[in-house]
Motif scaffolding. Structure first.
Motif, PDB file in Angstrom:
ATOM      1  N   UNK A 190      -1.674 -53.443  19.326  1.00  0.00           N
ATOM      2  CA  UNK A 190      -1.621 -54.013  20.677  1.00  0.00           C
ATOM      3  C   UNK A 190      -0.198 -53.940  21.220  1.00  0.00           C
ATOM      4  N   UNK A 191       0.784 -54.280  20.395  1.00  0.00           N
ATOM      5  CA  UNK A 191       2.185 -54.185  20.819  1.00  0.00           C
ATOM      6  C   UNK A 191       2.567 -52.742  21.148  1.00  0.00           C
ATOM      7  N   UNK A 192       2.112 -51.814  20.340  1.00  0.00           N
ATOM      8  CA  UNK A 192       2.433 -50.405  20.563  1.00  0.00           C
ATOM      9  C   UNK A 192       1.826 -49.911  21.883  1.00  0.00           C
ATOM     10  N   UNK A 193       0.607 -50.287  22.153  1.00  0.00           N
ATOM     11  CA  UNK A 193      -0.039 -49.905  23.411  1.00  0.00           C
ATOM     12  C   UNK A 193       0.696 -50.519  24.594  1.00  0.00           C
ATOM     13  N   UNK A 194       1.118 -51.769  24.463  1.00  0.00           N
ATOM     14  CA  UNK A 194       1.855 -52.427  25.548  1.00  0.00           C
ATOM     15  C   UNK A 194       3.188 -51.722  25.811  1.00  0.00           C
ATOM     16  N   UNK A 195       3.863 -51.310  24.762  1.00  0.00           N
ATOM     17  CA  UNK A 195       5.142 -50.598  24.922  1.00  0.00           C
ATOM     18  C   UNK A 195       4.919 -49.266  25.626  1.00  0.00           C
TER      19      UNK A 195
END
Length: 61
Positions: free
Chosen positions: A48-53
């Motif tokens: 989820x963090x990677x997608x947000x970045x």
């Protein structure tokens, strides 16, 4: 040489299940691996963090 590199992923033989009764493609194997990863909460948070970045980088351009 370019043709050899383009066909590199297609040369692998199809894998078989533990019982050896049916074969499956590498795509199905990857889907199974991702299903196992998604069950892990730490991996899910990381994804989820990677997608947000990635979305943030895309939107700021």
């Amino acid at each position: 040489m370019a043709r050899r590199l383009a066909n590199k992923g297609r040369r692998n033989l199809p894998k078989t299940t533990e019982l050896g009764k049916r074969s499956y493609t590498s795509t199905e194997a990857r889907i199974t691996q991702y299903k196992e990863r998604i069950r892990d909460r730490d991996y899910l948070e990381f994804a989820i963090d990677h997608i947000a970045i990635e979305l943030t980088h895309f939107l700021t351009k």
